[in-house]
Design an enzyme around this catalytic site. Structure first.
Site: not given
Length: 495
Positions: A406, A431, A466
């Site tokens: 991330r 996410s 994702e």
């Protein structure tokens, strides 16, 4: 409602911002004398930079904003009629529609002039941020809020209304910014024979319309909540007033002050429904009710086995985000998932796949994550959305193919709390990407050793690989390396 009797249209602004904002000032002198001084100063700051605006901007940006606004109004009206049918909202839809049109016009015109003067959307000195998507501040909230309340004759609720207005204006500004920048990074439509540029611009404009409709709905909800809070509590300076007599007194005063007769008649007819509506209940001390009359003593009854309490039903995704948005998220998410991974698609209900796909869109995560972090109000509709998304995540298998990554930008106060050996978490959805190269850029790069992350790339339609973690997932900070402008973290999920 007649906030500005001669408020200019976007076409007027396109032809001559300077001339038409002067007309706004003149219109105020013809009516609303109580608001004259405040509005004259407000619009003067808008018109000071208007002479250069049209030459700097050209017409396309304004056209896109105008189109997004026109598309937003039917969405706004449909959502209001569906969510607030129980309080007869249709009776005052014309008043509310005029209100949101004029507020959008004021905010949008301010942004247009600010862009010419400052070179970036919203570069004005009275509260709107100088960068796209920046939050409308207390300055513009105070001035626009006072105008709305003076025009409606609702000055008594000012303390409760103005306090929440910047959040509504920020959502509206976000929609205007999306439409304003709809043509950024694409070829001019006339130079793109494939039609791709037109499709991208249209998608961005439609997204802007949905953002604007959401901001307009927030504005109406704020107005209703401010009325209910005033009726139950009175003005802040008077303290908390609890008796039914005081509620009746405040109600009579409020209705006597209301300038718009249509709005006043609606409030008189639906006041009891407003006060009882669960979505308008205030937090904190509650009014003191009249004591109930004593009932005759009953003979004790034999205890019976407790009955199981039924779990309250969660509102559907359509009820939470509106029919149009829900249908689009469900149909798009299902189509992508059925093609990519039919087995995982079959695990999810329509509401679950719609919520998860909706989260992967800009409008979805930008709507829900700030509320989960406490930056914006968390409504019952948002809670329903989170429930459907979490239930969908629970049905999917955990991602077990290695670390995820991330990239993000965090403020210094948040980074200072992320120290080796300490736990950390995000109240929002988190996410991450299974592909290091696809992780977003920023001043922070994270490597996450997760356990409960779920691969939702099969339903998103984005090539981001994702892997999503639910709200509040806790991690330990295993390592931290400060390397100039970028700080790298290794986080390990706490089972």
């Amino acid at each position: 409602m007649d906030l500005l009797a001669n408020v200019p249209s976007w076409s007027d602004i396109e032809r001559s911002l300077d001339q038409k904002f002067s007309a706004v000032n003149q219109s105020i002198h013809q009516g609303l004398q109580s608001a004259n001084d405040s509005w004259h100063g407000f619009s003067r700051r808008v018109s000071d930079g208007a002479g250069q605006a049209y030459g700097y901007l050209g017409g396309h940006r304004i056209d896109n904003v105008q189109q997004a606004l026109a598309m937003s109004y039917p969405i706004f009206q449909e959502d209001l009629k569906r969510k607030w049918a129980s309080i007869g909202i249709e009776q005052i839809l014309p008043v509310l529609l005029q209100l949101v049109k004029e507020v959008s016009m004021i905010l949008g015109g301010s942004i247009a002039v600010g862009s010419a003067a400052g070179g970036a959307i919203g570069a004005l000195a009275f509260g709107v941020g100088a960068a796209p998507g920046a939050v409308a501040g207390a300055g513009i909230g105070l001035e626009v809020g006072n105008l709305i309340l003076l025009a409606l004759g609702l000055s008594a609720i000012a303390e409760y209304f103005i306090k929440g207005l910047p959040v509504c204006l920020a959502t509206l500004q976000e929609g205007i910014a999306t439409a304003w920048n709809a043509e950024e990074g694409v070829k001019p439509a006339g130079l793109d024979p494939t039609g791709g540029s037109v499709a991208v611009i249209q998608e961005r404009t439609e997204r802007a319309a949905r953002q604007l409709a959401r901001g307009q709905e927030q504005l109406v909800l704020l107005l209703l909540m401010a009325i209910v809070t005033y009726l139950l509590r009175g003005q802040m300076k008077a303290g908390i007033m609890g008796s039914m007599e005081n509620i009746a007194t405040r109600s009579a005063k409020l209705q006597a002050d209301i300038a718009n007769k249509q709005f006043g008649a609606w409030l008189a007819k639906n006041e009891a429904k407003l006060l009882a509506h669960p979505d308008l209940q205030i937090k904190g001390p509650t009014p003191v009710k009249k004591p109930e009359p004593l009932q005759p003593a009953r003979q004790p009854e034999k205890a019976s086995a407790p009955k199981p309490v039924a779990k309250p039903a969660v509102m559907s995704l359509r009820e939470a985000v509106g029919n149009q948005t829900a249908d689009r998220w469900i149909s798009t998410g299902r189509r992508i998932a059925d093609f990519t991974d039919p087995k995982r698609s079959a695990l999810l209900t329509d509401d679950q796949i719609g919520a998860l796909h909706g989260y992967t869109t800009n409008e979805g995560y930008q709507w829900i994550n700030p509320a989960l972090r406490g930056q914006t109000p968390l409504s019952p509709q948002m809670e329903a959305f989170v429930t459907h998304a979490n239930e969908g995540l629970a049905k999917l298998p955990s991602y077990t193919l290695g670390d995820t990554f991330r990239g993000t930008t965090l403020p210094e106060d948040v980074m200072s709390r992320m120290q080796v050996g300490l736990p950390t978490s995000d109240a929002a959805f988190l996410s991450t990407s299974a592909d290091r190269a696809l992780a977003f850029n920023g001043n922070v790069k994270m490597t996450l050793q997760g356990v409960t992350g779920k691969d939702i790339s099969f339903l998103s339609g984005h090539r981001e690989a994702e892997v999503l973690f639910g709200p509040g997932t806790r991690f330990n900070v295993v390592d931290r390396v400060d390397n100039g402008s970028v700080t790298q973290f290794i986080l390990k999920e706490i089972p």
